[in-house]
Scaffold this motif. Structure first.
Motif, PDB file in Angstrom:
ATOM      1  N   LEU A 116       0.854  -1.183   0.014  1.00 55.90           N
ATOM      2  CA  LEU A 116       0.051   0.034  -0.185  1.00 55.90           C
ATOM      3  C   LEU A 116       0.797   1.239  -0.019  1.00 55.90           C
ATOM      4  O   LEU A 116       0.588   2.306  -0.805  1.00 55.90           O
ATOM      5  CB  LEU A 116      -1.006   0.097   1.211  1.00 55.90           C
ATOM      6  N   ALA A 117       1.858   1.160   0.813  1.00 53.89           N
ATOM      7  CA  ALA A 117       2.844   2.542   0.970  1.00 53.89           C
ATOM      8  C   ALA A 117       3.580   2.558  -0.410  1.00 53.89           C
ATOM      9  O   ALA A 117       3.541   3.960  -0.770  1.00 53.89           O
ATOM     10  CB  ALA A 117       3.743   2.417   2.079  1.00 53.89           C
ATOM     11  N   LEU A 118       3.946   1.512  -1.006  1.00 53.59           N
ATOM     12  CA  LEU A 118       4.725   1.886  -2.329  1.00 53.59           C
ATOM     13  C   LEU A 118       3.436   2.366  -3.563  1.00 53.59           C
ATOM     14  O   LEU A 118       3.985   2.999  -4.333  1.00 53.59           O
ATOM     15  CB  LEU A 118       5.269   0.525  -2.780  1.00 53.59           C
ATOM     16  N   CYS A 119       2.338   1.954  -3.217  1.00 57.44           N
ATOM     17  CA  CYS A 119       1.440   2.347  -4.420  1.00 57.44           C
ATOM     18  C   CYS A 119       1.155   3.573  -4.208  1.00 57.44           C
ATOM     19  O   CYS A 119       1.158   4.494  -5.011  1.00 57.44           O
ATOM     20  CB  CYS A 119       0.117   1.462  -4.180  1.00 57.44           C
ATOM     21  N   LEU A 120       1.086   4.193  -3.008  1.00 56.59           N
ATOM     22  CA  LEU A 120       0.751   5.633  -2.682  1.00 56.59           C
ATOM     23  C   LEU A 120       2.057   6.472  -2.809  1.00 56.59           C
ATOM     24  O   LEU A 120       1.672   7.495  -3.416  1.00 56.59           O
ATOM     25  CB  LEU A 120       0.458   5.762  -1.108  1.00 56.59           C
ATOM     26  N   SER A 121       3.200   6.024  -2.787  1.00 52.85           N
ATOM     27  CA  SER A 121       4.319   6.792  -3.176  1.00 52.85           C
ATOM     28  C   SER A 121       4.417   6.975  -4.527  1.00 52.85           C
ATOM     29  O   SER A 121       4.661   7.960  -5.031  1.00 52.85           O
ATOM     30  CB  SER A 121       5.458   6.156  -2.481  1.00 52.85           C
ATOM     31  N   THR A 122       4.076   5.821  -5.403  1.00 54.32           N
ATOM     32  CA  THR A 122       4.115   6.165  -6.769  1.00 54.32           C
ATOM     33  C   THR A 122       2.910   7.230  -7.242  1.00 54.32           C
ATOM     34  O   THR A 122       3.073   7.762  -8.017  1.00 54.32           O
ATOM     35  CB  THR A 122       3.868   4.505  -7.438  1.00 54.32           C
ATOM     36  N   PRO A 134      15.386   7.763  -6.028  1.00 52.18           N
ATOM     37  CA  PRO A 134      14.990   6.350  -5.295  1.00 52.18           C
ATOM     38  C   PRO A 134      15.328   6.381  -3.838  1.00 52.18           C
ATOM     39  O   PRO A 134      14.417   5.701  -2.972  1.00 52.18           O
ATOM     40  CB  PRO A 134      16.026   5.220  -5.975  1.00 52.18           C
ATOM     41  N   ALA A 135      16.250   6.949  -3.356  1.00 55.27           N
ATOM     42  CA  ALA A 135      16.416   6.832  -2.048  1.00 55.27           C
ATOM     43  C   ALA A 135      15.296   7.353  -1.010  1.00 55.27           C
ATOM     44  O   ALA A 135      14.908   6.882  -0.235  1.00 55.27           O
ATOM     45  CB  ALA A 135      17.789   7.181  -1.462  1.00 55.27           C
ATOM     46  N   GLU A 136      15.014   8.508  -1.875  1.00 54.64           N
ATOM     47  CA  GLU A 136      13.891   9.385  -1.171  1.00 54.64           C
ATOM     48  C   GLU A 136      12.596   8.704  -1.290  1.00 54.64           C
ATOM     49  O   GLU A 136      11.737   8.689  -0.428  1.00 54.64           O
ATOM     50  CB  GLU A 136      13.953  10.808  -1.607  1.00 54.64           C
ATOM     51  N   PHE A 137      12.433   8.110  -2.440  1.00 48.31           N
ATOM     52  CA  PHE A 137      10.994   7.279  -2.807  1.00 48.31           C
ATOM     53  C   PHE A 137      10.936   6.212  -1.584  1.00 48.31           C
ATOM     54  O   PHE A 137      10.005   6.206  -0.893  1.00 48.31           O
ATOM     55  CB  PHE A 137      11.038   6.601  -4.263  1.00 48.31           C
ATOM     56  N   TYR A 138      11.896   5.426  -1.537  1.00 47.09           N
ATOM     57  CA  TYR A 138      11.833   4.244  -0.748  1.00 47.09           C
ATOM     58  C   TYR A 138      11.922   4.531   0.802  1.00 47.09           C
ATOM     59  O   TYR A 138      10.970   4.106   1.527  1.00 47.09           O
ATOM     60  CB  TYR A 138      13.068   3.289  -0.803  1.00 47.09           C
ATOM     61  N   ARG A 139      12.238   5.691   1.213  1.00 44.40           N
ATOM     62  CA  ARG A 139      12.375   6.316   2.575  1.00 44.40           C
ATOM     63  C   ARG A 139      10.942   6.712   3.052  1.00 44.40           C
ATOM     64  O   ARG A 139      10.400   6.301   3.890  1.00 44.40           O
ATOM     65  CB  ARG A 139      13.353   7.468   2.842  1.00 44.40           C
ATOM     66  N   GLN A 140      10.171   7.365   1.909  1.00 40.22           N
ATOM     67  CA  GLN A 140       8.815   7.858   2.192  1.00 40.22           C
ATOM     68  C   GLN A 140       8.131   6.792   2.320  1.00 40.22           C
ATOM     69  O   GLN A 140       7.185   6.618   3.083  1.00 40.22           O
ATOM     70  CB  GLN A 140       8.603   8.817   1.051  1.00 40.22           C
ATOM     71  N   CYS A 153       7.474  -1.618   7.499  1.00 34.93           N
ATOM     72  CA  CYS A 153       8.268  -0.640   7.296  1.00 34.93           C
ATOM     73  C   CYS A 153       9.779  -1.422   6.714  1.00 34.93           C
ATOM     74  O   CYS A 153      10.455  -0.675   5.837  1.00 34.93           O
ATOM     75  CB  CYS A 153       8.807   0.564   8.081  1.00 34.93           C
ATOM     76  N   ARG A 154       9.998  -2.738   7.050  1.00 40.94           N
ATOM     77  CA  ARG A 154      11.117  -3.213   6.702  1.00 40.94           C
ATOM     78  C   ARG A 154      10.885  -4.056   5.255  1.00 40.94           C
ATOM     79  O   ARG A 154      11.864  -4.426   5.075  1.00 40.94           O
ATOM     80  CB  ARG A 154      11.618  -4.197   7.858  1.00 40.94           C
ATOM     81  N   SER A 155       9.624  -3.908   4.892  1.00 43.70           N
ATOM     82  CA  SER A 155       9.389  -4.759   3.575  1.00 43.70           C
ATOM     83  C   SER A 155       9.672  -4.221   2.544  1.00 43.70           C
ATOM     84  O   SER A 155       9.462  -4.834   1.312  1.00 43.70           O
ATOM     85  CB  SER A 155       8.063  -5.278   3.740  1.00 43.70           C
ATOM     86  N   VAL A 156       9.795  -2.757   2.396  1.00 44.85           N
ATOM     87  CA  VAL A 156      10.168  -1.956   1.213  1.00 44.85           C
ATOM     88  C   VAL A 156      11.454  -2.039   0.561  1.00 44.85           C
ATOM     89  O   VAL A 156      11.842  -1.684  -0.580  1.00 44.85           O
ATOM     90  CB  VAL A 156       9.689  -0.529   1.356  1.00 44.85           C
ATOM     91  N   ASP A 174      14.254   5.771  13.794  1.00 40.43           N
ATOM     92  CA  ASP A 174      13.100   5.176  14.232  1.00 40.43           C
ATOM     93  C   ASP A 174      11.802   5.440  13.365  1.00 40.43           C
ATOM     94  O   ASP A 174      10.780   4.780  13.374  1.00 40.43           O
ATOM     95  CB  ASP A 174      12.648   5.682  15.543  1.00 40.43           C
ATOM     96  N   GLU A 175      12.206   6.276  12.311  1.00 40.88           N
ATOM     97  CA  GLU A 175      10.956   6.729  11.482  1.00 40.88           C
ATOM     98  C   GLU A 175      10.734   5.914  10.113  1.00 40.88           C
ATOM     99  O   GLU A 175       9.680   5.744   9.642  1.00 40.88           O
ATOM    100  CB  GLU A 175      11.087   8.179  10.860  1.00 40.88           C
ATOM    101  N   PHE A 176      11.845   5.287   9.898  1.00 37.25           N
ATOM    102  CA  PHE A 176      11.734   4.394   8.657  1.00 37.25           C
ATOM    103  C   PHE A 176      12.914   3.422   8.861  1.00 37.25           C
ATOM    104  O   PHE A 176      13.846   3.513   9.521  1.00 37.25           O
ATOM    105  CB  PHE A 176      11.833   5.388   7.393  1.00 37.25           C
TER     106      PHE A 176
END
Ligand code: PMV
Length: 346
Positions: A116-122, A134-140, A153-156, A174-176
């Protein structure tokens, strides 16, 4: 009409466990996990402008409308409104399915909330008309996954992942989650995880209730300190291939998680007789053969057998002969360390 966004996101298995949180889904201690390969959620997000200021959501799980999941996601999106202005004026349709069986007792929140988080980021990138680095995309994506469901959060990321601030990993937070910054030792390449299904029943203690047990737990501070030390040592072990220390930490983490649940108030015993029978057989087998196979456990009775890919043939023969009879309907799922989520459309 915009193209659907489709992500496949795997589940993950914690080696150092996240157990206890504070604030808005922040961990009390750092955790380390392996991202899996086979146990995935495939999620498709379609969106169309509705001309209004509000968004709407429809949700299907395995081709059936699912009101419970729809409401859970809608609640998450409402709670993130200030961060997700790009949702305004969109009709959203989400279709989700898992590659693993529903009754396998595998927690699906990590893979589904990761997806879900990856779909929302895209979606955010598409609405903005430009994608972040990319680093910022995956962090978000990792941060949003954490807000939806902690360990998701560890699955991305693929490989080994660290969530929670630790001096052992520069840039950890702690945030990501962040990918392990050092290369994995070759011992861990394609590391296998054979998941022994002792019971496919629903979890008897929810994650939310489980984490709450750590509030006021008499061993809480000692536990958080232990997890910090384990994280530091495990980060070294993943780079130097010291399998004896890997086994010691990983098994201790699993039993500590269950020990904490057993001596919480209220108390939960999530292991079943066959969980303990498998652990006993595993330790005898390791002793007799010298094969470095070990176990870890989630918050449930199923056993994850972890071992180097080079030992697949004898371990699988032993699983079929000796351990499958201890599994519900003889069931186990082969899995292994995976390369992380894949964007298949969007
Ligand atoms: O992410 P949650 O809130 O479902 O908690 C996960 C807790 C464990 O699976 C037991 C440990 C972990 O780190 O994944």
């Amino acid at each position: 009409m915009p193209q659907p966004i489709v992500w496949q996101c795997p589940s993950n298995i914690a080696l150092v466990k996240y157990w206890g949180k504070h604030g808005v889904q922040l961990p009390q201690n750092p955790s380390v996990s392996f991202t899996l390969q086979q146990a995935c959620t495939q999620m498709e997000l379609r969106y169309t402008p509705n001309g209004g200021p509000a968004w709407t959501l429809n949700f299907w799980f395995e081709d059936q409308p699912n009101e419970k999941f729809r409401e859970k996601i809608a609640q998450f999106l409402r709670s993130q409104a200030p961060e997700m202005p790009f949702l305004a004026g969109l009709d959203l349709q989400i279709r989700s399915r898992n590659t693993f069986p529903h009754s396998a007792g595998i927690a699906s929140s990590a893979s589904s909330m990761g997806a879900l988080a990856l779909c929302l980021s895209t979606l955010a990138s598409q609405v903005a008309g430009h994608a972040p680095a990319p680093a910022e995309f995956y962090r978000q994506a990792s941060r949003w996954a954490r807000l939806a469901s902690g360990s998701a959060c560890r699955s991305v990321y693929g490989g080994a992942t660290v969530w929670g601030s630790t001096p052992a990993v520069p840039g950890s937070s702690d945030e990501f989650a962040v990918p392990l910054p050092t290369a994995l030792h070759p011992e861990f390449a394609d590391y296998h995880d054979t998941i022994l299904i002792v019971s496919g029943a629903e979890k008897s203690v929810s994650s939310r209730a489980g984490h709450a047990l750590m509030q006021g737990h008499p061993y809480a501070q000692v536990r958080y300190q232990q997890a910090r030390t384990h994280t530091t040592t495990l980060v070294e072990v993943l780079a130097n291939g010291d399998l004896a220390t890997f086994i010691e930490i990983v098994e201790n983490e699993a039993l500590t998680l269950h020990g904490l649940m057993m001596n919480s108030s209220p108390s939960f015993t999530l292991m079943q007789p066959n969980t303990l029978a498998i652990i006993a057989r595993l330790r005898a087998y390791r002793q007799a053969t010298g094969i470095p196979v070990c176990f870890t456990l989630d918050a449930g009775p199923n056993v994850h057998l972890l071992y180097p890919a080079a030992h697949e043939a004898p371990v699988m023969a032993w699983v079929r002969d000796q351990l499958a009879p201890l599994c519900e309907n003889g069931r186990y799922l082969p899995d292994q360390l995976g390369a992380g989520p894949i964007l298949t459309n969007g």
